[in-house]
Design an enzyme around this catalytic site. Sequence first.
Site, mmCIF file in Angstrom:
data_model
loop_
_atom_site.group_PDB
_atom_site.id
_atom_site.type_symbol
_atom_site.label_atom_id
_atom_site.label_comp_id
_atom_site.label_asym_id
_atom_site.label_seq_id
_atom_site.Cartn_x
_atom_site.Cartn_y
_atom_site.Cartn_z
ATOM 1 N N ASN A 152 -40.411 -14.716 51.264
ATOM 2 C CA ASN A 152 -40.257 -13.332 50.765
ATOM 3 C C ASN A 152 -41.304 -12.357 51.304
ATOM 4 O O ASN A 152 -41.007 -11.191 51.516
ATOM 5 C CB ASN A 152 -40.221 -13.311 49.230
ATOM 6 C CG ASN A 152 -41.507 -13.764 48.614
ATOM 7 O OD1 ASN A 152 -42.152 -14.692 49.097
ATOM 8 N ND2 ASN A 152 -41.915 -13.110 47.548
ATOM 9 N N GLY A 228 -44.196 -21.026 46.573
ATOM 10 C CA GLY A 228 -42.747 -21.183 46.661
ATOM 11 C C GLY A 228 -42.163 -21.369 45.278
ATOM 12 O O GLY A 228 -42.750 -20.945 44.276
ATOM 13 N N GLU A 250 -48.575 -21.856 43.708
ATOM 14 C CA GLU A 250 -48.201 -20.496 43.281
ATOM 15 C C GLU A 250 -46.684 -20.461 43.243
ATOM 16 O O GLU A 250 -46.035 -20.491 44.290
ATOM 17 C CB GLU A 250 -48.735 -19.462 44.281
ATOM 18 C CG GLU A 250 -50.244 -19.480 44.448
ATOM 19 C CD GLU A 250 -50.992 -19.082 43.185
ATOM 20 O OE1 GLU A 250 -50.380 -18.435 42.311
ATOM 21 O OE2 GLU A 250 -52.177 -19.426 43.066
ATOM 22 N N CYS A 285 -42.398 -12.130 44.009
ATOM 23 C CA CYS A 285 -42.613 -12.995 42.844
ATOM 24 C C CYS A 285 -43.158 -12.196 41.660
ATOM 25 O O CYS A 285 -43.067 -12.633 40.523
ATOM 26 C CB CYS A 285 -43.565 -14.116 43.207
ATOM 27 S SG CYS A 285 -45.100 -13.493 43.912
ATOM 28 N N GLU A 464 -55.578 -18.286 43.551
ATOM 29 C CA GLU A 464 -55.965 -17.882 44.894
ATOM 30 C C GLU A 464 -56.767 -16.588 44.775
ATOM 31 O O GLU A 464 -56.964 -16.064 43.693
ATOM 32 C CB GLU A 464 -54.715 -17.637 45.745
ATOM 33 C CG GLU A 464 -53.853 -18.876 45.933
ATOM 34 C CD GLU A 464 -52.694 -18.646 46.885
ATOM 35 O OE1 GLU A 464 -51.999 -17.626 46.745
ATOM 36 O OE2 GLU A 464 -52.486 -19.499 47.771
HETATM 37 P P1 NAD Z 1 -39.141 -22.830 48.386
HETATM 38 O O1 NAD Z 1 -39.854 -23.601 47.351
HETATM 39 O O2 NAD Z 1 -37.735 -23.153 48.673
HETATM 40 O O3 NAD Z 1 -39.888 -22.952 49.791
HETATM 41 C C1 NAD Z 1 -41.230 -22.594 49.963
HETATM 42 C C2 NAD Z 1 -41.805 -23.364 51.137
HETATM 43 O O4 NAD Z 1 -41.834 -24.748 50.812
HETATM 44 C C3 NAD Z 1 -40.978 -23.245 52.410
HETATM 45 O O5 NAD Z 1 -41.843 -23.228 53.532
HETATM 46 C C4 NAD Z 1 -40.163 -24.536 52.390
HETATM 47 O O6 NAD Z 1 -39.744 -24.955 53.661
HETATM 48 C C5 NAD Z 1 -41.170 -25.509 51.794
HETATM 49 N N1 NAD Z 1 -40.589 -26.686 51.150
HETATM 50 C C6 NAD Z 1 -39.337 -26.842 50.625
HETATM 51 N N2 NAD Z 1 -39.182 -28.092 50.139
HETATM 52 C C7 NAD Z 1 -40.366 -28.729 50.335
HETATM 53 C C8 NAD Z 1 -40.830 -30.045 50.034
HETATM 54 N N3 NAD Z 1 -40.050 -30.944 49.435
HETATM 55 N N4 NAD Z 1 -42.089 -30.374 50.369
HETATM 56 C C9 NAD Z 1 -42.910 -29.454 50.949
HETATM 57 N N5 NAD Z 1 -42.511 -28.214 51.287
HETATM 58 C C10 NAD Z 1 -41.257 -27.848 50.975
HETATM 59 O O7 NAD Z 1 -39.334 -21.309 47.993
HETATM 60 P P2 NAD Z 1 -38.685 -20.042 48.705
HETATM 61 O O8 NAD Z 1 -37.249 -19.984 48.317
HETATM 62 O O9 NAD Z 1 -39.076 -20.036 50.133
HETATM 63 O O10 NAD Z 1 -39.491 -18.857 48.012
HETATM 64 C C11 NAD Z 1 -39.084 -18.207 46.849
HETATM 65 C C12 NAD Z 1 -39.881 -18.720 45.669
HETATM 66 O O11 NAD Z 1 -41.263 -18.517 45.907
HETATM 67 C C13 NAD Z 1 -39.573 -17.970 44.383
HETATM 68 O O12 NAD Z 1 -39.478 -18.904 43.350
HETATM 69 C C14 NAD Z 1 -40.805 -17.094 44.192
HETATM 70 O O13 NAD Z 1 -41.083 -16.746 42.870
HETATM 71 C C15 NAD Z 1 -41.864 -17.965 44.751
HETATM 72 N N6 NAD Z 1 -43.027 -17.175 45.128
HETATM 73 C C16 NAD Z 1 -44.152 -17.287 44.364
HETATM 74 C C17 NAD Z 1 -45.271 -16.527 44.679
HETATM 75 C C18 NAD Z 1 -46.531 -16.636 43.877
HETATM 76 O O14 NAD Z 1 -47.554 -16.139 44.330
HETATM 77 N N7 NAD Z 1 -46.519 -17.243 42.718
HETATM 78 C C19 NAD Z 1 -45.231 -15.660 45.774
HETATM 79 C C20 NAD Z 1 -44.050 -15.570 46.519
HETATM 80 C C21 NAD Z 1 -42.955 -16.345 46.189
#
Ligand code: NAD
Length: 483
Positions: A152, A228, A250, A285, A464
């Site tokens: 995002n 994520g 996060e 997020c 962080e």
């Molecule tokens: P996601 O969890 O699908 O993916 C995030 C990252 O993790 C990607 O690089 C993905 O390839 C990797 N990943 C996926 N499966 C994995 C595994 N089994 N092992 C290790 N890595 C893996 O998330 P997304 O759809 O890319 O992002 C959206 C989410 O991120 C939303 O839930 C949002 O709230 C969250 N987010 C949180 C913050 C925060 O600071 N708290 C900031 C931005 C986004």
Amino acid sequence: MPSLRLANLIDGRLQAPHLDRWLEVFEPATGEVFAHCPDSTAEDVADAVAAAQRASSAWAATPTEQRARLLHRLADLIEARLDAFAALESRDSGKLLSLARSLDIPRAVSNLRYFAAAVVPWSSESHAMELGAINYTLRQPLGVVGCISPWNLPLYLFTWKIAPALAAGNTVVAKPSEITPCTAALLGELSIEAGFPPGVLNIVQGRGPIVGQAIVEHAGVKAVSFTGSTKTGAQIATAAAPHFKKLSLELGGKNPAIVFADADLSDANLDTIVRSGFANQGEICLCGSRLLVQRTIYDNFRARYLERVRALRVGDPLDASSDLGALVSQPHFDKVMGCIAQARDEGGHILCGGQSITLPGRHAGGWYVAPTVIEGLGPNTATNQQEIFGPVVSLIPFEDEAEALAIANGTGYGLAASLWTTDLARAHRFGAQLDFGIVWINCWLLRDLRTPFGGTKQSGLGREGGVEALRFFTEPKNICIRY
Ligand code: NAD
């Protein structure tokens, strides 16, 4: 235009993945493939970790000022190509070009500069004992660390992790999202130009369950900083537990914006409240997806709010007059549309939006959703409990402070809340009781990079930002000397 072919950065060289397999990267504004990114495997990760291990002791021993200089140089190189980075980020993610240019890329530059500057004067504690001894805390780099970021805010969050990790003297194996891999790849190229020694920063592109998981499980990776979804965060925590790795997680959110009757609802503040729901198509997020409004002002507020939301223009992300661009992918578009359908099924009343939008011409295949406002759903409905991560806001009336607090805190998440009131005592009292890692009062997304950033409950683990990040990326060792 030929498709862009991205590479991994391993041991200071741009490399194709071992298996020569590639993933399609889509342009959300058109729904068309515009790039290919390495579909790397555990073998590529193993190469990256080995390179990072080889570079580790020399990098840890590099004077802090020199590490900082390299980070500043990388920041300069990115800044000099601000327009190219912004255009690529917008094309890759569907976000507005204006947002990429004003927020994402400048913030990536600030992340690098901030940690380059913060690490130089950073010092550790000492504790003198009256009986004739002194303790001091050595903060040593961990070695090789993993940094995994989402789609995002691609470069913004990628640099938010690699900057403190590198500044603190670690070597890094990083993985951007396979959905938005482009700007991290470009940063990788520039890191060579900046003069980072081979192996200090490695970037392995590919799928989460393959590359991400391999980083988390590799015995040579001492810590993982992940941003994520909560679901992936739980998988990472499970995979990391047997190795006792340091983890920073996060994760997702279901953030409330709470508007009291005494709030200053000037046009500027109302605009901020609208922005807090719909900026970046709601794909931040920190966006407030639950808008709690005190009942005495509810009708009036709703009218003014809806007038503004209805005026938002969904359009080509490159067009300066667009307020919202495209959602990041077909699966995410389907998910958001599914959530809107679910809100209808739950009995929600769609006050505006509720439908996808088809733009003309080459944008006809893009993933556009109208900004959507729903009312009439109880706090415990799926719509008000599950993260949607799209341009969807649910209006919820409340009577008094106690009810507002119960609704705001009544989710599994605890990332960020924003509170609108002119009552100073209420602001402090209520702010202290909100079970969220970040509370904004009469503002939203006002970020100071020195402050702790992160969430409670299912929004994550650890913080962080500022010295919290430097602490995470170092191991404290107490040394006690008797004299
Ligand atoms: P996601 O969890 O699908 O993916 C995030 C990252 O993790 C990607 O690089 C993905 O390839 C990797 N990943 C996926 N499966 C994995 C595994 N089994 N092992 C290790 N890595 C893996 O998330 P997304 O759809 O890319 O992002 C959206 C989410 O991120 C939303 O839930 C949002 O709230 C969250 N987010 C949180 C913050 C925060 O600071 N708290 C900031 C931005 C986004």
